[in-house]
Design an enzyme around this catalytic site. Structure first.
Site, PDB file in Angstrom:
ATOM      1  N   GLY A 240       0.774  -1.239   0.000  1.00 17.05           N
ATOM      2  CA  GLY A 240       0.000   0.000   0.000  1.00 17.05           C
ATOM      3  C   GLY A 240       0.801   1.280   0.000  1.00 17.05           C
TER       4      GLY A 240
ATOM      5  CB  ILE B 110      -1.181   5.142   6.289  1.00 14.10           C
ATOM      6  CG1 ILE B 110      -2.001   6.408   6.544  1.00 14.10           C
ATOM      7  CG2 ILE B 110      -1.227   4.211   7.496  1.00 14.10           C
ATOM      8  CD1 ILE B 110      -3.489   6.150   6.733  1.00 14.10           C
TER       9      ILE B 110
ATOM     10  CG  ASP C 225      -3.547  -3.424  -9.823  1.00 15.56           C
ATOM     11  OD1 ASP C 225      -4.556  -3.634  -9.132  1.00 15.56           O
ATOM     12  OD2 ASP C 225      -3.531  -2.631 -10.790  1.00 15.56           O
TER      13      ASP C 225
ATOM     14  CB  VAL D 272      -4.807  -1.479  -0.773  1.00 15.73           C
ATOM     15  CG1 VAL D 272      -5.375  -1.182  -2.151  1.00 15.73           C
ATOM     16  CG2 VAL D 272      -3.297  -1.678  -0.845  1.00 15.73           C
TER      17      VAL D 272
ATOM     18  CB  ALA E 221     -14.593   3.410  -4.281  1.00 16.04           C
TER      19      ALA E 221
ATOM     20  CE1 TYR F 195     -13.514   7.083   4.197  1.00 15.71           C
ATOM     21  CE2 TYR F 195     -14.945   5.475   5.249  1.00 15.71           C
ATOM     22  CZ  TYR F 195     -13.706   5.827   4.736  1.00 15.71           C
ATOM     23  OH  TYR F 195     -12.674   4.928   4.772  1.00 15.71           O
TER      24      TYR F 195
ATOM     25  CE  LYS G 208     -10.942   1.783   4.460  1.00 14.10           C
ATOM     26  NZ  LYS G 208      -9.620   1.102   4.369  1.00 14.10           N
TER      27      LYS G 208
ATOM     28  CB  THR H 299      -2.549  10.355   2.681  1.00 17.87           C
ATOM     29  OG1 THR H 299      -3.940  10.061   2.541  1.00 17.87           O
ATOM     30  CG2 THR H 299      -2.096  10.032   4.102  1.00 17.87           C
TER      31      THR H 299
ATOM     32  CB  ALA I 243      -4.827   7.732  -0.786  1.00 17.56           C
TER      33      ALA I 243
END
Length: 264
Positions: A23, A30, A74, A102, A105, A165, A172, A203, A205
């Protein structure tokens, strides 16, 4: 080698351990904070990168951490995860720690309402962000011959509604449930399974989330500590979970958020 501010306090409690970190995308990831602390504590590292586009950003970090194995991974490409574990088995013969950091979406599903998410977008998000952790655990199990630690990265939106979110909340939540079931199934083999839930942090991401700056500002204002966390904070906690100091902990979600999750 990059060091955290707490480095002088650290021993070599993970000396001789072999850790896989999946990741890392760049120096803000992170997963990089976790890998850095693993290495400072004495672990040997296997580090993956997503693809050729990501490699120039990840390879210098892997070199600085003296990674023994460096390979593409991947989750959407059949066979790549298996190839990583094949290299680990050939080179090391065993594995002690595996970190999954990782989440993905499609942008249109991530930024839209959950009720409007597409079938395909939900399936992709669930596969890359959750089921891939199960696949990783399946491959790690036979290599964790002396026990081990599996760690997945979650977020508070798994348990409470966090505006913006969206789709990732249910995904999650599934990941945290997966952690509990894997902890139950793998416990007899002394394999401990954890979810780590960092608070909002800067980050690249995370910047893909809609109105992410609002989340950062809210976290700073409402956190009892009054500060944002950083990747080293996450790394230190994650490393603790992989040490003998946490040998009786498994199946839970550990928050690293300055106390934000206790606030109404």
């Amino acid at each position: 080698m990059p060091e955290t501010s707490d480095a002088p306090l650290l021993s070599k409690v993970l000396h001789g351990k072999r850790a896989l970190v999946i990741g890392i995308a760049n120096e803000q990831s992170i997963a990089y904070g976790c890998a850095r602390v693993f290495r400072q504590l004495g672990a040997d590292l296997a580090i993956t990168y997503l693809n050729d586009k990501a490699r120039p950003y990840v390879e210098p970090l892997a070199q600085a951490l003296e990674a023994r194995i460096f390979a593409p991974c991947d989750f959407s490409h059949s066979g790549e995860l298996e190839e990583v574990f094949g290299q680990i088995e050939k080179r090391w013969g065993r594995l002690d720690i595996a970190l999954h950091s990782v989440a993905y979406a499609p942008r249109e599903d991530l930024r839209g309402r959950l009720v409007d998410s597409s079938d395909e977008g939900f399936k992709v998000a669930m596969d890359i962000s959750c089921h891939s952790f199960i696949r990783m655990a399946r491959l790690a199990e036979p290599l964790m011959t002396e026990g081990g630690t599996l760690i997945a990265m979650s977020y508070h939106g798994a348990n409470k509604v966090v505006p913006h979110y969206n789709l990732m909340g249910p995904v999650k939540a599934a990941l945290e449930s997966t952690v509990r079931y894997l902890a139950y199934e793998l416990g007899p083999k002394d394999i401990r399974v954890h979810a780590v839930s960092p608070g909002p942090l800067k980050t690249r991401a995370a910047s893909g989330l809609k109105d992410f700056d609002v989340l950062l500002a809210d976290a700073t204002e409402r956190s009892p500590i009054g500060e944002l966390i950083d990747i080293d904070d996450v790394g230190l906690t994650t490393a603790f979970l992989a040490t003998p100091f946490a040998r009786r902990l498994t199946g839970t979600t550990t928050y690293v958020d300055g106390g934000l999750s206790i606030m109404a």
